[in-house]
Design an enzyme around this catalytic site. Structure first.
Site, short mmCIF file in Angstrom:
data_model
loop_
_atom_site.label_atom_id
_atom_site.label_comp_id
_atom_site.label_asym_id
_atom_site.label_seq_id
_atom_site.Cartn_x
_atom_site.Cartn_y
_atom_site.Cartn_z
N ASP A 77 -89.91 -52.90 -48.94
CA ASP A 77 -89.63 -51.96 -50.03
C ASP A 77 -90.51 -52.37 -50.99
O ASP A 77 -90.34 -51.49 -52.25
CB ASP A 77 -88.15 -51.63 -50.29
CG ASP A 77 -87.20 -52.95 -50.57
OD1 ASP A 77 -88.04 -54.07 -50.71
OD2 ASP A 77 -86.23 -52.92 -51.02
N SER A 78 -91.06 -53.42 -50.97
CA SER A 78 -92.14 -53.83 -51.99
C SER A 78 -93.29 -52.92 -52.09
O SER A 78 -93.90 -52.87 -53.15
CB SER A 78 -92.57 -55.22 -51.58
OG SER A 78 -93.28 -55.23 -50.22
N ASP A 92 -87.58 -52.85 -44.36
CA ASP A 92 -86.48 -53.06 -45.16
C ASP A 92 -85.53 -51.56 -45.14
O ASP A 92 -86.12 -50.78 -45.05
CB ASP A 92 -86.94 -52.95 -46.57
CG ASP A 92 -87.39 -54.63 -46.87
OD1 ASP A 92 -86.82 -55.41 -46.24
OD2 ASP A 92 -88.08 -54.79 -47.82
N LYS A 135 -84.13 -55.10 -42.22
CA LYS A 135 -83.83 -56.20 -43.06
C LYS A 135 -82.90 -55.65 -44.30
O LYS A 135 -83.19 -54.59 -44.69
CB LYS A 135 -84.98 -57.00 -43.72
CG LYS A 135 -84.74 -58.21 -44.53
CD LYS A 135 -86.13 -58.98 -44.93
CE LYS A 135 -86.81 -58.05 -46.04
NZ LYS A 135 -86.20 -57.95 -47.19
N GLU A 137 -80.36 -56.94 -47.72
CA GLU A 137 -80.35 -57.98 -48.95
C GLU A 137 -79.00 -58.25 -49.09
O GLU A 137 -78.08 -57.42 -49.19
CB GLU A 137 -81.01 -57.71 -50.05
CG GLU A 137 -82.32 -57.44 -50.02
CD GLU A 137 -83.06 -56.92 -51.44
OE1 GLU A 137 -84.32 -56.89 -51.33
OE2 GLU A 137 -82.61 -57.04 -52.45
N GLU A 166 -85.80 -66.26 -50.44
CA GLU A 166 -86.72 -65.93 -51.37
C GLU A 166 -86.28 -66.60 -52.68
O GLU A 166 -85.05 -66.66 -53.15
CB GLU A 166 -86.75 -64.62 -51.52
CG GLU A 166 -87.72 -64.28 -52.67
CD GLU A 166 -88.10 -62.71 -52.89
OE1 GLU A 166 -89.02 -62.53 -53.54
OE2 GLU A 166 -87.68 -61.88 -52.12
#
Length: 270
Positions: free
Chosen positions: A51-52, A90, A118, A120, A187
């Protein structure tokens, strides 16, 4: 022992074997078909549609505005360019707020071509991980600096520096694996802490700004290529393009450096 070159297609069993045999995993982000082809052909094992893309493709200030539909679009484009690498996508902001929402978002991404999703964090996300794992959806966790929590953190900051925070990260990592994740990204975690988490983890860890002792490394493609996206360049990014002489050469040099342990060095770690 099998080598990375002999692996025709990365699978979950192959990831587990790499962890057992202490073979480093190489991950990069990609957001379109053409870059996916170059990444896949030059030694990358895992490709992340992050999602970057909100920041490096769409020009936004954070990842928060990215939608499931946008993620599915880019995932489908990248999937068409891959033959060997495993594709991870993501779950964007709040698409995993509940198990049911996470399931619907995961279905959309897997139908677009992802092989793993993925998400978070830990805490209430552990219920989501268990729910998805029970339904045979492969999951990659993400701990440490979690960009979707940027408002809570007050910026993009290294996590786990004090003793209590470090203990929580170690506990969260074990809980994420126990809940059913097949892999996890660490991260912006201090190198000694990331090394301890990796040693204790039953699943592979992928570091980004987390030192050399993780089971693999990931970088954002645009950062890796030195493209000016208007955002501050993180400490952990190295200019492989200058060394490699071309995009393909840079990717091959990065893959080799991850596998031989020369990247990240102290200069590119916390």
């Amino acid at each position: 022992m099998s080598t990375h070159a002999e692996i025709k297609k990365w699978t979950l069993p192959a990831l587990a074997a790499a962890k057992r045999e202490q073979r480093k995993l190489v991950m990069l982000t990609a957001y379109d078909y053409s870059f996916a082809r170059v990444v896949d052909a030059n030694g990358v094992d895992l490709v992340l549609v992050g999602d970057s893309l909100g920041m490096v493709v769409q020009g936004r200030d954070s990842t928060l505005p990215v939608t499931v539909e946008q993620m599915a679009y880019h995932t489908a484009a990248v999937a068409r360019g891959l033959t060997r690498a495993m594709l991870i996508a993501d779950l964007p902001f709040q698409s995993d707020a509940t198990p049911e929402r996470a399931l619907q978002a995961s279905i959309a991404l897997l139908q677009a071509g992802a092989e793993m999703v993925k998400l978070e964090g830990a805490g209430h996300k552990l219920e989501v991980i268990r729910f998805l794992a029970e339904r045979d959806i492969p999951i990659c966790g993400h701990l440490g600096l979690t960009p979707q929590s940027v408002l809570k953190f007050g910026g993009y900051k290294v996590q786990g520096r004090d003793e209590n925070a470090a203990a929580k990260l170690r506990s969260d990592a074990q809980a994420v694996a126990d809940a059913g994740a097949s892999m996890m990204v660490l991260e912006c975690v201090p190198s000694p802490l990331a090394a301890a988490i990796t040693a204790a983890s039953p699943v592979p860890t992928i570091g980004i700004g987390a030192g050399p002792d993780c089971d693999g490394q990931v970088l954002v493609l645009h950062d890796f290529l030195g493209i000016d996206t208007g955002h501050r360049k993180p400490k952990f990014v190295k200019d492989f393009l200058g060394e490699g002489g071309s995009i393909a050469g840079a990717i091959a040099a990065y893959a080799a450096a991850v596998r031989d342990g020369s990247f990240p060095d102290a200069e590119h770690s916390y």
